[in-house]
Design a protein around this motif. Structure first.
Motif, short mmCIF file in Angstrom:
data_model
loop_
_atom_site.label_atom_id
_atom_site.label_comp_id
_atom_site.label_asym_id
_atom_site.label_seq_id
_atom_site.Cartn_x
_atom_site.Cartn_y
_atom_site.Cartn_z
N VAL A 213 0.90 -1.14 -0.05
CA VAL A 213 -0.14 0.05 -0.01
C VAL A 213 0.98 1.03 0.13
O VAL A 213 1.68 1.40 0.70
CB VAL A 213 -0.98 0.04 1.23
CG1 VAL A 213 -1.69 1.01 1.15
CG2 VAL A 213 -1.83 -1.23 1.09
N GLN A 214 0.48 2.20 -0.81
CA GLN A 214 1.34 3.22 -1.08
C GLN A 214 0.57 4.68 -0.76
O GLN A 214 -0.46 4.97 -1.11
CB GLN A 214 2.32 3.43 -2.13
CG GLN A 214 2.94 2.27 -2.62
CD GLN A 214 3.47 2.41 -4.17
OE1 GLN A 214 3.64 3.40 -4.76
NE2 GLN A 214 3.97 1.25 -4.65
N SER A 215 1.29 5.63 -0.14
CA SER A 215 0.92 7.12 0.11
C SER A 215 1.94 7.75 -0.35
O SER A 215 3.20 7.54 -0.19
CB SER A 215 0.56 6.93 1.51
OG SER A 215 0.43 8.37 2.13
N ASN A 216 1.77 9.11 -0.73
CA ASN A 216 2.71 9.90 -1.03
C ASN A 216 2.97 10.76 0.26
O ASN A 216 3.86 11.74 -0.01
CB ASN A 216 2.07 11.06 -2.26
CG ASN A 216 1.08 11.97 -1.81
OD1 ASN A 216 0.71 11.92 -0.56
ND2 ASN A 216 0.97 13.24 -2.72
N ASP A 222 7.74 5.47 0.49
CA ASP A 222 6.28 5.53 1.14
C ASP A 222 5.41 3.87 0.72
O ASP A 222 4.48 3.87 0.65
CB ASP A 222 5.48 6.47 0.29
CG ASP A 222 5.33 6.39 -1.20
OD1 ASP A 222 6.09 5.25 -1.76
OD2 ASP A 222 4.65 6.89 -1.78
N HIS A 223 6.41 3.04 0.79
CA HIS A 223 5.86 1.49 0.40
C HIS A 223 5.72 0.87 1.80
O HIS A 223 6.74 0.73 2.44
CB HIS A 223 6.79 0.82 -0.56
CG HIS A 223 7.07 1.64 -1.87
ND1 HIS A 223 7.98 0.99 -2.84
CD2 HIS A 223 6.56 2.71 -2.40
CE1 HIS A 223 7.77 2.01 -3.91
NE2 HIS A 223 6.88 2.99 -3.53
N PHE A 224 4.61 0.20 1.88
CA PHE A 224 4.42 -0.39 2.99
C PHE A 224 4.13 -1.81 2.71
O PHE A 224 2.94 -2.13 1.96
CB PHE A 224 3.27 0.14 4.18
CG PHE A 224 3.89 1.67 4.56
CD1 PHE A 224 4.40 1.73 5.75
CD2 PHE A 224 3.64 2.69 3.77
CE1 PHE A 224 4.83 2.76 6.38
CE2 PHE A 224 4.03 3.84 4.45
CZ PHE A 224 4.85 3.99 5.59
N ASN A 225 4.50 -2.93 3.40
CA ASN A 225 4.54 -4.16 2.57
C ASN A 225 3.87 -5.03 3.62
O ASN A 225 4.31 -5.18 4.89
CB ASN A 225 5.75 -4.77 2.14
CG ASN A 225 6.36 -4.04 0.96
OD1 ASN A 225 5.37 -3.14 0.40
ND2 ASN A 225 7.37 -4.22 0.73
N LYS A 226 3.34 -6.30 3.28
CA LYS A 226 2.93 -7.29 4.10
C LYS A 226 2.96 -8.73 3.12
O LYS A 226 2.17 -8.69 2.15
CB LYS A 226 1.39 -7.36 4.68
CG LYS A 226 0.90 -8.43 5.16
CD LYS A 226 1.62 -8.65 6.63
CE LYS A 226 1.10 -9.79 7.33
NZ LYS A 226 1.97 -10.22 8.48
N ILE A 227 3.70 -9.79 3.56
CA ILE A 227 3.77 -10.90 2.79
C ILE A 227 2.63 -11.52 3.25
O ILE A 227 2.21 -11.71 4.34
CB ILE A 227 5.04 -11.61 3.27
CG1 ILE A 227 6.23 -10.94 3.04
CG2 ILE A 227 5.13 -13.05 2.58
CD1 ILE A 227 7.50 -11.49 3.17
N SER A 256 3.55 6.11 9.52
CA SER A 256 3.68 7.14 8.49
C SER A 256 2.83 7.29 7.31
O SER A 256 2.96 8.21 6.33
CB SER A 256 5.33 7.00 8.12
OG SER A 256 6.19 7.23 9.36
N LEU A 257 2.36 5.96 7.18
CA LEU A 257 1.15 5.87 5.93
C LEU A 257 0.26 6.83 6.44
O LEU A 257 -0.60 6.34 7.44
CB LEU A 257 0.81 4.16 6.02
CG LEU A 257 -0.20 4.05 4.82
CD1 LEU A 257 0.19 4.45 3.37
CD2 LEU A 257 -0.39 2.75 4.92
N ALA A 258 -0.12 7.70 5.36
CA ALA A 258 -1.39 8.57 5.82
C ALA A 258 -2.52 7.76 5.72
O ALA A 258 -2.89 7.15 4.55
CB ALA A 258 -1.43 9.92 4.64
#
Length: 388
Positions: A213-216, A222-227, A256-258
């Motif tokens: 999931v990405q946010s600017n 801004d990349h937030f990952n889940k395997i 930090s992910l809005a």
């Protein structure tokens, strides 16, 4: 020389707590020149409460504890759990750990179910699914209609990944939803996570799948990952809060992910090999607001894979369950509006004929609907089309 109590070990698990979780706070305090006489804890600015040590009594220079707190006692947000240790000589030490409580998360906003495109209009009008392949493009992206209940239409990506030996970076394939204008809507509840159904296969034992999931908001990364698990072709439901994600690259905290600023949702297929990924019933999760009607039922019940209906001229014949109790039949639109309801269907009726009219007698329009048959101990649901 009089000693001072010191925390030699202190922690909490898990760091992100749901309502149905329990939070375990544990640690050890040591006073080399005295005796620990009391332990207590508090949450944020609340009053202190006593804590029992593992041996039952505070009467030694070293005491350990394991405190268990129900997740539902914590409201959504960050919290500090304080532990205070008191020595008989009057000295004390206080320390804290920070945790995140996610509250009760529920689906409040459809992302896509690939059956009714009106659902996607809740997102920006330019929202669209794409496929991506790092390297030679040999992947495909298509909307597939699966006739087995409950899936209806779903988004299916087939991939073939080849990792050239001279490349220093990893080749991958992906399917993603692009929101060219950041999804922000202050009128809706804050987005706390995501839920979806998926099935996957990968020919390589080391093959994996990642939700990103990405946010600017975070400009440098801004990349937030889940395997996510390779299901081996079996459909599963997964519900994730943002606290389940980790930031790729810089290791910044996931908050930090809005929560309302999302411009991309991507499912990546990693490592060399072949396979496919299918997606269905994606929705955002919130801890406030109204649930999307129907999606909870779509996710939480065991579905009867046998068809519960067959098409007839101007109507549909539903097979009724074998039960000694009366049953009910409800017909819903995909947005959860009740179209038709029949109660007190007697056990001797093996089928029920519906003439495709609402409870008010009007002909229902063409489209995709959900049928729900219930009786004590029985729940059956299925999607079906009406074609005019």
């Amino acid at each position: 020389t009089r000693g001072t109590p010191q925390m030699v070990h202190f922690g909490a698990y898990p760091k992100t707590v749901r309502d149905d979780d329990t939070l375990q706070v544990f640690g050890t305090v040591l006073d080399t020149a005295g005796v620990i006489c009391s332990l207590s804890y508090r949450i944020d600015n609340a009053a202190y409460n006593p804590v029992s040590p593992l041996d039952g009594t505070c009467d030694g220079p070293s005491e350990s504890w394991s405190l268990v707190l129900p997740g539902k006692t914590l409201g959504y947000g960050k919290h500090r759990i304080y532990i205070k240790a008191q020595s008989v000589n009057g000295d004390s030490v206080t320390d804290f750990v920070e945790i995140q409580a996610s509250g009760t998360l529920k689906p409040t906003l459809w992302i896509d179910n690939f059956d009714d495109k009106n659902l996607v209009s809740m997102l920006p009008t330019n929202a669209r699914w794409y496929k991506y392949h790092c390297g030679t493009d040999s992947s495909t992206l298509s909307t597939v209609f699966d006739t087995l209940a409950p899936f209806g239409a779903n988004l299916r990506t087939e991939f073939s990944i080849v990792q050239p030996g001279d490349l220093s970076y990893e080749v991958y394939a992906s399917t993603y939803l692009a929101l060219d204008t950041i999804f922000m809507d202050t009128a809706r509840p804050p987005i706390r996570g995501i839920t979806f159904r998926y099935a996957s296969t990968h020919s390589a034992a080391t093959g994996s799948f990642v939700l990103e999931v990405q946010s600017n908001r975070v400009k440098d990364y801004d990349h937030f990952n889940k395997i996510i698990e390779n299901t081996g072709g079996t459909w599963k439901t997964l519900s994730l809060s943002w606290g389940d994600f980790a930031q790729y690259g810089w290791g910044k905290p996931v908050d930090s992910l809005a929560l309302k600023s999302i411009n991309k949702i991507e499912f990546r297929m990693r490592h060399e090999g072949k396979g496919w990924l299918a997606l269905d019933n994606l929705a955002f999760l919130s801890d406030s607001g109204n649930s999307v009607i129907g999606i909870k039922d779509l996710h939480s019940h065991v579905w009867n894979r046998e068809p519960v209906y067959r098409q007839m001229y101007r109507g549909i014949l539903f097979s009724m369950p074998e039960t000694k109790n009366r049953a009910s039949l409800m017909i819903y639109t995909l947005k959860g509006a009740l179209v038709f309801r029949a109660d007190h269907i007697t056990p001797d009726k093996k089928s029920f004929y519906w003439d495709c009219r609402s409870s008010g007698g009007q002909r229902v329009p063409a489209g995709l609907y959900i049928a729900r048959i219930t009786a004590p101990g029985v729940i059956r649901e299925s999607k079906f089309y009406i074609v005019r």
